[in-house]
Design a protein around this motif. Sequence first.
Motif, PDB file in Angstrom:
ATOM      1  N   ASP A  66      -6.611  70.558 -11.660  1.00 13.85           N
ATOM      2  CA  ASP A  66      -6.133  69.287 -12.214  1.00 13.85           C
ATOM      3  C   ASP A  66      -4.825  68.904 -11.514  1.00 13.85           C
ATOM      4  O   ASP A  66      -3.744  68.992 -12.085  1.00 13.85           O
ATOM      5  CB  ASP A  66      -5.943  69.437 -13.719  1.00 13.85           C
ATOM      6  N   VAL A  67      -4.948  68.484 -10.264  1.00 13.07           N
ATOM      7  CA  VAL A  67      -3.784  68.230  -9.411  1.00 13.07           C
ATOM      8  C   VAL A  67      -2.822  67.225 -10.046  1.00 13.07           C
ATOM      9  O   VAL A  67      -1.610  67.407  -9.995  1.00 13.07           O
ATOM     10  CB  VAL A  67      -4.235  67.743  -8.010  1.00 13.07           C
TER      11      VAL A  67
ATOM     12  N   ASP B  60     -12.220  63.819  -6.716  1.00 14.75           N
ATOM     13  CA  ASP B  60     -11.111  63.722  -5.767  1.00 14.75           C
ATOM     14  C   ASP B  60     -10.038  64.785  -6.039  1.00 14.75           C
ATOM     15  O   ASP B  60      -8.917  64.680  -5.564  1.00 14.75           O
ATOM     16  CB  ASP B  60     -10.523  62.315  -5.734  1.00 14.75           C
ATOM     17  N   GLU B  61     -10.408  65.806  -6.829  1.00 13.63           N
ATOM     18  CA  GLU B  61      -9.572  66.974  -7.036  1.00 13.63           C
ATOM     19  C   GLU B  61     -10.417  68.202  -6.669  1.00 13.63           C
ATOM     20  O   GLU B  61     -11.644  68.159  -6.768  1.00 13.63           O
ATOM     21  CB  GLU B  61      -9.104  67.063  -8.487  1.00 13.63           C
ATOM     22  N   PRO B  62      -9.774  69.301  -6.234  1.00 13.51           N
ATOM     23  CA  PRO B  62     -10.540  70.486  -5.839  1.00 13.51           C
ATOM     24  C   PRO B  62     -11.400  71.026  -6.985  1.00 13.51           C
ATOM     25  O   PRO B  62     -10.938  71.125  -8.123  1.00 13.51           O
ATOM     26  CB  PRO B  62      -9.458  71.495  -5.449  1.00 13.51           C
ATOM     27  N   TRP B  63     -12.638  71.384  -6.678  1.00 11.16           N
ATOM     28  CA  TRP B  63     -13.576  71.888  -7.680  1.00 11.16           C
ATOM     29  C   TRP B  63     -14.514  72.891  -7.023  1.00 11.16           C
ATOM     30  O   TRP B  63     -14.614  72.945  -5.799  1.00 11.16           O
ATOM     31  CB  TRP B  63     -14.372  70.738  -8.304  1.00 11.16           C
ATOM     32  N   GLY B  64     -15.195  73.672  -7.844  1.00 12.48           N
ATOM     33  CA  GLY B  64     -16.148  74.622  -7.298  1.00 12.48           C
ATOM     34  C   GLY B  64     -16.906  75.367  -8.382  1.00 12.48           C
ATOM     35  O   GLY B  64     -16.540  75.334  -9.566  1.00 12.48           O
ATOM     36  N   TYR B  65     -17.980  76.032  -7.960  1.00 10.00           N
ATOM     37  CA  TYR B  65     -18.836  76.814  -8.845  1.00 10.00           C
ATOM     38  C   TYR B  65     -19.027  78.202  -8.253  1.00 10.00           C
ATOM     39  O   TYR B  65     -18.891  78.396  -7.044  1.00 10.00           O
ATOM     40  CB  TYR B  65     -20.206  76.145  -9.003  1.00 10.00           C
ATOM     41  N   SER B  66     -19.370  79.145  -9.104  1.00 12.40           N
ATOM     42  CA  SER B  66     -19.678  80.488  -8.613  1.00 12.40           C
ATOM     43  C   SER B  66     -20.831  80.418  -7.622  1.00 12.40           C
ATOM     44  O   SER B  66     -21.668  79.518  -7.671  1.00 12.40           O
ATOM     45  CB  SER B  66     -20.011  81.413  -9.783  1.00 12.40           C
TER      46      SER B  66
END
Length: 136
Positions: A82-83, A98-104
């Motif tokens: 949550d930049v 538009d913020e860094p995200w990811g999944y396993s």
Amino acid sequence: MTHLFLAALAAATLPAVAVAGTVEVRLTGAQPGGPVMVQLCSEAEGLMQCARTATVQARNGVAVARFENVPAGRWGVAAFQDVNSDGRLGFGMMGRPDEPWGYSRNAPAVMGPPAFRDAGVNVTDAGGVIPVRLGL
């Protein structure tokens, strides 16, 4: 002899004690500023609304979230940074985060979260480490 028999009978009728371990989620690729929001999700929950959540700070692009008492099974991680610290994942004009995200398992997400089968990781009763790469 009777005492030995009674002890064996008592042990055989006691319920099994569930063993649960610690799962450590190691997140890389974080940007400066803003906390990282992490969800550890059971297969039954999917990857949207999960009961196990953590908010952690990143240092030098890395954040670590620890979840205690996690039973063995298949688990998935959904995370974002949550930049701008507004409490939610931000999206750009084209609907892409538009913020860094990811999944396993770096599971691909197209028009929504990935299928759990693509993100799920086997966790033993000893726990484990789940890496997640954050990106845009």
